[in-house]
Structure formats: structure tokens, C-alpha cells
Design an enzyme around this catalytic site. Structure first.
Site, short mmCIF file in Angstrom:
data_model
loop_
_atom_site.label_atom_id
_atom_site.label_comp_id
_atom_site.label_asym_id
_atom_site.label_seq_id
_atom_site.Cartn_x
_atom_site.Cartn_y
_atom_site.Cartn_z
N ASP A 38 0.65 -14.77 9.06
CA ASP A 38 0.07 -15.00 7.73
C ASP A 38 -1.41 -15.32 7.89
O ASP A 38 -1.85 -15.79 8.93
CB ASP A 38 0.77 -16.17 7.02
CG ASP A 38 0.68 -16.06 5.51
OD1 ASP A 38 1.75 -15.85 4.88
OD2 ASP A 38 -0.43 -16.19 4.96
N ASP A 63 -5.50 -11.88 9.41
CA ASP A 63 -5.50 -10.99 8.26
C ASP A 63 -4.90 -9.64 8.68
O ASP A 63 -5.45 -8.94 9.53
CB ASP A 63 -6.95 -10.82 7.77
CG ASP A 63 -7.04 -9.97 6.51
OD1 ASP A 63 -6.04 -9.30 6.15
OD2 ASP A 63 -8.12 -9.95 5.91
N ASN A 89 6.71 -8.18 4.66
CA ASN A 89 6.88 -8.95 3.42
C ASN A 89 5.56 -9.31 2.73
O ASN A 89 5.52 -9.43 1.51
CB ASN A 89 7.68 -10.22 3.74
CG ASN A 89 7.58 -11.26 2.64
OD1 ASN A 89 8.24 -11.16 1.61
ND2 ASN A 89 6.71 -12.25 2.83
N TYR A 155 -0.46 -2.04 -7.80
CA TYR A 155 0.74 -2.69 -7.27
C TYR A 155 1.95 -1.77 -7.41
O TYR A 155 2.74 -1.62 -6.48
CB TYR A 155 0.97 -4.01 -8.01
CG TYR A 155 2.07 -4.89 -7.42
CD1 TYR A 155 1.82 -5.73 -6.35
CD2 TYR A 155 3.35 -4.89 -7.97
CE1 TYR A 155 2.82 -6.55 -5.82
CE2 TYR A 155 4.36 -5.70 -7.45
CZ TYR A 155 4.09 -6.54 -6.38
OH TYR A 155 5.08 -7.34 -5.87
N LYS A 159 4.04 -0.31 -4.19
CA LYS A 159 5.46 -0.61 -3.94
C LYS A 159 6.31 0.67 -3.99
O LYS A 159 7.29 0.79 -3.27
CB LYS A 159 5.95 -1.66 -4.94
CG LYS A 159 5.28 -3.03 -4.77
CD LYS A 159 5.48 -3.62 -3.37
CE LYS A 159 5.00 -5.06 -3.28
NZ LYS A 159 5.19 -5.66 -1.95
N1 LIG Z 1 7.31 -13.57 -6.30
C1 LIG Z 1 7.75 -12.52 -6.99
O1 LIG Z 1 8.07 -12.64 -8.18
C2 LIG Z 1 7.88 -11.16 -6.30
C3 LIG Z 1 8.55 -10.15 -7.00
C4 LIG Z 1 8.70 -8.90 -6.40
C5 LIG Z 1 8.18 -8.69 -5.15
N2 LIG Z 1 7.52 -9.66 -4.49
C6 LIG Z 1 6.97 -9.35 -3.17
O2 LIG Z 1 7.46 -10.29 -2.23
C7 LIG Z 1 6.55 -10.40 -1.14
C8 LIG Z 1 6.28 -11.86 -0.85
O3 LIG Z 1 5.60 -12.43 -1.94
P1 LIG Z 1 5.79 -13.94 -2.43
O4 LIG Z 1 6.22 -13.89 -3.82
O5 LIG Z 1 6.57 -14.73 -1.44
O6 LIG Z 1 4.24 -14.39 -2.47
P2 LIG Z 1 3.43 -15.56 -1.78
O7 LIG Z 1 2.05 -15.41 -2.29
O8 LIG Z 1 4.12 -16.87 -1.96
O9 LIG Z 1 3.47 -15.17 -0.23
C9 LIG Z 1 2.81 -14.03 0.26
C10 LIG Z 1 2.17 -14.38 1.59
O10 LIG Z 1 1.52 -13.20 2.09
C11 LIG Z 1 0.32 -13.63 2.72
N3 LIG Z 1 -0.65 -12.53 2.79
C12 LIG Z 1 -1.20 -11.84 1.74
N4 LIG Z 1 -2.10 -10.99 2.20
C13 LIG Z 1 -2.13 -11.12 3.55
C14 LIG Z 1 -2.90 -10.52 4.58
N5 LIG Z 1 -3.85 -9.61 4.31
N6 LIG Z 1 -2.69 -10.90 5.85
C15 LIG Z 1 -1.77 -11.84 6.14
N7 LIG Z 1 -1.03 -12.47 5.22
C16 LIG Z 1 -1.21 -12.10 3.93
C17 LIG Z 1 -0.20 -14.77 1.83
O11 LIG Z 1 -1.11 -15.59 2.53
C18 LIG Z 1 1.09 -15.48 1.45
O12 LIG Z 1 1.37 -16.56 2.33
C19 LIG Z 1 5.30 -9.60 -1.57
O13 LIG Z 1 5.30 -8.34 -0.94
C20 LIG Z 1 5.47 -9.45 -3.07
O14 LIG Z 1 4.82 -8.29 -3.55
C21 LIG Z 1 7.36 -10.91 -5.04
#
Ligand SMILES: NC(=O)c1ccc[n+]([C@@H]2O[C@H](COP(=O)([O-])OP(=O)(O)OC[C@H]3O[C@@H](n4cnc5c(N)ncnc54)[C@H](O)[C@@H]3O)[C@@H](O)[C@H]2O)c1
Length: 253
Positions: A38, A63, A89, A155, A159
């Protein structure tokens, strides 16, 4: 918890928060060495207090849109014998910007995180998985990967791309023992709202409400993690190229 992932090495991206954090902790609890990647150093540090379990959590801050970031993750997995499991993820949102208003910076960032980084990691781990004749890749897409009414253009496109990348990879490498599947969550209580999750344009917000109103519940990260864990483990041996919604029935409405 059992020892379903005993001896496995699992890369989990976006592991410092939300769904990724839940996946990382569950996989370590099931015996895996988890390479927790992360860019949020502070939250990654916070994960350290949590990993008292049979497996082990290795923290890699960086990153994933940079070559160095990808290399650090692959090297960390290599130091433990190479990845048996890859969970793509990490993801970012797009301010719900539609085609007429999306700016290049938003498009490029969303594509870099949600599409290019997963491609680079799949490309990096596949040789090792093929050499051992076994591997599991689980991508985390979204309801926005199977419908057009859950996010903005970038987005939604990213996806849908991840769903296509999953099917293509599943088709090519399934016969050689590497399974690739994708999970499509609906709303989940995480930190995703901190970036790109606030609609910039009132009319898109209003338009999306009609669809958001059909979502029946908001999930907890662990509810998505349990599905990812199952797909990554041997119980899912016959599941390859599957696109599985975990959205409480939202996409079925
Ligand atoms: N939360 C929702 O409602 C939801 C719904 C559908 C899909 N998703 C998907 O689930 C996945 C996880 O999301 P989440 O909801 O847990 O969000 P979150 O923001 O809580 O966690 C995402 C993590 O990804 C990390 N990240 C982002 N860009 C990065 C990069 N360039 N390098 C390294 N780390 C990076 C962030 O620092 C963060 O810790 C994502 O792919 C999101 O699109 C989430």
C-alpha cells in the site's frame, strides 16, 4: 480459523485499508505469508499491531503506479519463494465524472491504479506460478465492472477492463494450473470515500441516486474478504474466469 493457506505466499494490494486490510488479515490467519502492499504508510504501520497469527504479514510501502512500487512487491514475494496468490485490490474512484466532463488527470490516475498496476503484477507473478503449475489470482472490480450506473466513466471503464483482463487471463492460463477470478463488490464500508468518491457534478449525483437506491445493504470489508479467500484457496479448484458479485443483490435488481 483453519490453515487453508498454510505455506502459501499471497500478495495483497491496497492492504492498509478497507477490503484489502480484511483480506490480508484473513489470509495471514489462514497461514499465508502476506505481502501487504500500500502507499499509505501510516495505515500500513497500523496493520502491524494486528498480525499475531500463524502466517506473517510483510509490509511493503510504495506507489503501485510506479515501476519501483511494483518491483518492491515482487521482490518481497520472491524473498519468500514467490507468489502463490495475487489479490489485485488497490483501487481509486473518479468523482463520478461522465464522458463529457472527465479530465485527463482523473482518467490517467484511475487507469494507472485500477488497470495498469494489476496488469503489471499479473505479468510479474505468472512465470513463477506457471513454473510450479499452480496459482490463484483474484481481482477486485466492482458493480461498476458489470453495470453502467455505479460510477463515472473512468472508474466504470477501469473495472470493466479488470473483468475482461480476468477472463482473458483465466482462459489462457487455466489449463496450466493458474486460476483467475474477479469479485464485484457493491457498497462496502471502507475509506474509499476519502478520494474520488464525492460526485463533482450535482446532476450525476441526482441521476445515480435512482440506482443507488436499489442497493439493499452496505457490506463490511470482511464479507468481501471471505469470498476472496475462498477463491484463492483449493476449495475453488474448479472456479476459473468467474465474475462474482458480492453486493447483497444490488446488480440483480
Ligand atoms: N468500498 C466500496 O464501496 C467498493 C465497492 C466496489 C469496489 N470497491 C473496490 O474495492 C477495492 C478496495 O477499496 P476499498 O473500498 O477497500 O478502499 P480503501 O480506500 O479503504 O482502500 C484502498 C487502498 O488502496 C490503496 N491504494 C490506492 N492507490 C494506490 C497506489 N497507487 N499504490 C498503492 N496503494 C494504493 C489506498 O492507499 C488504500 O489503502 C478497490 O479496488 C475499490 O475500487 C470498493
Amino acid at each position: 480459523m483453519s490453515d487453508r493457506l498454510d505455506g502459501r505466499v499471497a500478495i495483497v494490494t491496497g492492504a492498509a485499508s478497507g477490503i484489502g486490510r480484511a483480506i490480508a488479515l484473513r489470509m495471514a490467519a489462514e497461514g499465508a505469508v502476506v505481502i501487504a502492499a500500500d502507499r499509505n504508510v501510516e495505515r500500513l504501520e497500523g496493520l502491524k499491531g494486528e498480525d499475531t497469527m500463524p502466517g506473517q504479514v510483510v509490509h511493503v510501502a510504495g506507489d503501485l503506479t510506479t515501476t519501483d512500487g511494483i518491483d518492491a512487491v515482487v521482490m518481497a514475494a520472491g524473498a519468500h519463494g514467490g507468489a502463490d496468490i495475487l489479490v489485485n485490490n488497490a483501487g481509486v474512484m473518479d468523482w463520478f465524472l461522465p464522458a463529457g466532463d472527465v479530465d485527463d488527470a482523473t482518467w490517467e490516475t484511475v487507469m494507472a491504479v485500477n488497470v495498469t498496476a494489476p496488469m503489471r503484477l499479473m505479468r510479474a507473478v505468472l512465470p513463477g506460478m506457471l513454473a510450479q503449475g499452480r496459482g490463484a489470482i483474484v481481482n477486485v472490480a466492482s458493480v461498476a465492472g458489470i453495470t453502467g450506473a455505479a460510477a463515472g466513466l473512468a472508474y466504470t471503464a477501469s473495472k470493466h477492463a479488470l473483468v475482461g483482463m480476468t477472463r482473458n487471463t483465466a482462459y489462457f492460463y487455466g489449463p496450466q494450473g493458474v486460476r483467475t477470478n474477479v469479485v464485484c463488490p457493491g457498497g462496502v464500508e471502507t475509506h474509499i470515500a476519502e478520494g474520488g468518491a464525492v460526485p463533482r457534478l450535482p446532476w450525476t449525483y441526482e441521476r445515480l441516486q435512482a440506482n443507488f437506491g436499489r442497493a439493499q445493504r452496505t457490506a463490511q470489508p470482511d464479507e468481501i474478504a471471505s469470498l476472496v479467500l475462498w477463491l484463492a484457496g483449493d476449495e475453488a479448484v474448479n472456479v476459473n474466469g468467474a465474475v462474482i458479485a458480492s453486493d447483497g443483490g444490488w446488480s440483480a435488481a
